[in-house]
Design an enzyme around this catalytic site. Structure first.
Site, short mmCIF file in Angstrom:
data_model
loop_
_atom_site.label_atom_id
_atom_site.label_comp_id
_atom_site.label_asym_id
_atom_site.label_seq_id
_atom_site.Cartn_x
_atom_site.Cartn_y
_atom_site.Cartn_z
N GLU A 85 -25.59 9.52 -18.88
CA GLU A 85 -26.44 8.57 -19.92
C GLU A 85 -27.85 8.54 -19.30
O GLU A 85 -27.89 7.60 -18.12
CB GLU A 85 -25.71 7.37 -20.11
CG GLU A 85 -26.49 6.65 -21.23
CD GLU A 85 -25.59 5.58 -21.77
OE1 GLU A 85 -24.21 5.36 -21.58
OE2 GLU A 85 -26.28 4.56 -22.22
N LYS A 280 -18.71 -2.31 -21.87
CA LYS A 280 -19.18 -1.03 -21.82
C LYS A 280 -20.43 -0.76 -20.88
O LYS A 280 -20.60 0.07 -19.91
CB LYS A 280 -19.43 -0.48 -23.16
CG LYS A 280 -19.68 1.20 -23.34
CD LYS A 280 -20.93 1.73 -22.73
CE LYS A 280 -20.94 3.22 -22.97
NZ LYS A 280 -22.41 3.76 -22.73
N ASP A 296 -10.67 7.47 -9.05
CA ASP A 296 -10.07 7.69 -10.19
C ASP A 296 -10.49 6.73 -11.61
O ASP A 296 -10.10 5.62 -11.67
CB ASP A 296 -8.46 7.59 -10.23
CG ASP A 296 -7.94 8.08 -11.38
OD1 ASP A 296 -8.18 7.86 -12.34
OD2 ASP A 296 -6.45 8.26 -11.33
N HIS A 393 -34.24 2.86 -23.44
CA HIS A 393 -33.34 3.89 -23.73
C HIS A 393 -33.94 5.05 -24.23
O HIS A 393 -33.85 6.36 -23.61
CB HIS A 393 -32.19 3.42 -24.67
CG HIS A 393 -31.05 4.25 -24.78
ND1 HIS A 393 -29.97 4.07 -23.88
CD2 HIS A 393 -30.58 5.13 -25.72
CE1 HIS A 393 -29.28 4.99 -24.14
NE2 HIS A 393 -29.51 5.56 -25.12
C1 MEV Z 1 -25.12 1.25 -23.57
O1 MEV Z 1 -24.72 2.37 -22.85
C2 MEV Z 1 -24.79 0.03 -23.20
C3 MEV Z 1 -25.21 -1.28 -23.70
O2 MEV Z 1 -24.78 -1.11 -25.09
C4 MEV Z 1 -24.58 -2.39 -23.29
C5 MEV Z 1 -24.62 -3.69 -23.87
O3 MEV Z 1 -24.91 -3.71 -25.20
O4 MEV Z 1 -24.71 -4.84 -23.06
C6 MEV Z 1 -26.69 -1.42 -23.70
#
Ligand code: MEV
Length: 438
Positions: A85, A280, A296, A393
């Site tokens: 990513e 995430k 792992d 991003h």
């Molecule tokens: C993207 O990989 C992760 C985010 O969505 C985490 C979040 O929203 O806190 C930016």
């Protein structure tokens, strides 16, 4: 229609690839050369990778990036991260720099117990089974001595073994519930070998027990396996600074930033839809380190998400507060990691990643990994509550779009320059590239 194949694993690598191309890749004439393009020219190295799993046809690359300047418990670390990513390593590096100027990260391992279970059925009373268990406990421990001897030399081994009555939830179901200390190894093979030995001895002893009826003698082992839920293998990482020191490079005062940040974390604490995405972001950091260090990541993911649900509702892994004018942000997670055994001495890039981390103990790696998760979460929330996530991003994603459209190096330079002053969206990049090309 392709036909099923038998004995696939016994085919040579070339035969496997030819079969794949004939049966599934007719629409892709470049398939075989794509597969071979990713083979390593060093045949020994390629063989090593081929033998990690069954039916290897090629290698699957991920970038290995470095997030430098992580000040953790007063020492600097450069953290290796394997991840595809675009923005993750950049975000980690930014958070590392920010916190290195504010005292750095503090991290501490709280405990390191791993768990394994022998799941079995017994058609008799708990008291009878427990009597047998208490009698044979020394024999169970004796039987695994050949497996535990080396681990004990390293200060680990079996911590305790209990018999658990689960019959209220499932008829005739009992467990041996075993706690282990596996020192610097993740310990999966060690744990599973001990459990299988316990199971064997338990079954034998039940069969030979004079006081048991025929039904009771027929104790059935269902399975013996470690648990990836490790709520007693916990690491904590935190950052803190005076609230006014939070304001740098945002248009907010430190107080406004702290308020909004804490509110964002609270939302993740009470709202599962947000908690999953919030976590995430944490896992972006954690998985990347876990993968780079040959651990792992599926086990880590499963264990962490179970931990995030331990109250009965899925919730945030991180927490934040302001106390006496000091902003505090922290994480507590279960992490069963190893720095010896497994892939750690086999995969050359894993060895390299561990060298970069100065050959850490498992506990040190737990600390570094938790810090990477906390940093990643800090960077994500910081973007979300200030510029929005897309700015950073898309900046990182720009190169992917340009590569997709086969931009030359010259075009890339011009496009990067153009988009330092313009908003990046997929369509604006394509539009600008077309303009440039015409
Ligand atoms: C993207 O990989 C992760 C985010 O969505 C985490 C979040 O929203 O806190 C930016």
């Amino acid at each position: 229609m392709s036909k099923p194949v038998s004995g696939f694993s016994r085919l040579s690598k070339t035969e496997k690839i030819n079969w794949l191309a004939e049966n599934y890749l007719q629409s892709n004439p470049a398939a075989i050369s794509t597969i071979k393009q990713y083979w390593n020219t060093d045949e020994q190295l390629q063989k090593l990778h081929d033998e990690f799993i069954e039916n290897t046809v090629s290698n699957f690359y991920l970038p290995l990036g470095i997030a430098p300047n992580f000040l953790i418990n007063e020492s600097y670390f450069a953290i290796p991260m394997a991840i595809e990513e675009s923005s993750v390593v950049a975000a980690a590096s930014k958070a590392a720099k920010f916190w290195s100027e504010r005292g750095g990260f503090k991290a501490k391992v709280l405990n390191t117990k791993k768990i394994g279970q022998v799941h079995f059925t017994f058609k008799g009373s708990f008291s009878k089974l427990n009597k047998l268990f208490q009698e044979i406990k020394p024999e169970l421990l004796e039987a695994v001595k050949p497996i535990t001897r080396n681990m004990e030399k390293r200060g680990g081994g079996i911590l305790n073994i209990d018999l658990i009555d689960k019959t209220a939830e499932l008829e005739n179901y009992y467990q041996l519930f075993v706690k282990f200390d596996t020192r610097d190894s993740m310990g999966a093979n060690f744990i599973n070998s001990c459990l299988e030995k316990f199971a064997e001895v338990l079954q034998e002893k039940a069969k030979a027990h004079d006081d048991f009826s025929t039904e009771e003698k027929d104790l059935q082992i269902i399975m013996s396996i470690l648990s990836n839920y490790v709520p007693e293998c916990i690491v904590r990482a935190e950052v803190s600074c005076p609230v006014e020191d939070l304001s740098e490079d945002t248009n907010m005062s430190g107080e406004e930033f702290a308020d909004k940040f804490i509110q964002a974390v609270r939302i993740a604490e009470i709202e599962p839809y947000r908690a999953v995405t919030h976590n995430k972001g944490v896992m972006n950091g954690i998985d990347a380190v876990v993968l780079a260090t040959g651990n792992d990541f599926r086990a880590v993911e499963a264990g962490i998400h179970a931990y995030a649900s331990r109250s009965g509702q899925y919730t945030s892994l991180t927490h934040a507060k302001v106390e006496n004018g000091v902003f505090k942000f922290w994480i507590e997670i279960p992490l069963a990691l190893g720095t010896v055994g497994g892939l750690t001495s086999l995969h050359p890039l894993v060895k390299l990643a561990l060298d970069i981390l100065q050959r850490p103990s498992a506990e040190k790696l737990m600390e570094v990994t938790a810090v990477a998760g906390l940093a990643q979460n800090f960077a994500a929330i910081r973007s979300l509550i200030t510029t929005g996530i897309q700015q950073g991003h898309m900046k990182m994603h720009l190169m992917n779009i340009l590569n997709q459209h086969k931009a030359t190096e010259e075009e890339k330079t011009e496009m990067v320059e153009f988009f330092t002053h313009h908003t990046i969206t997929h369509s604006s990049v394509i539009e600008q590239l077309e303009k440039l090309r015409s």
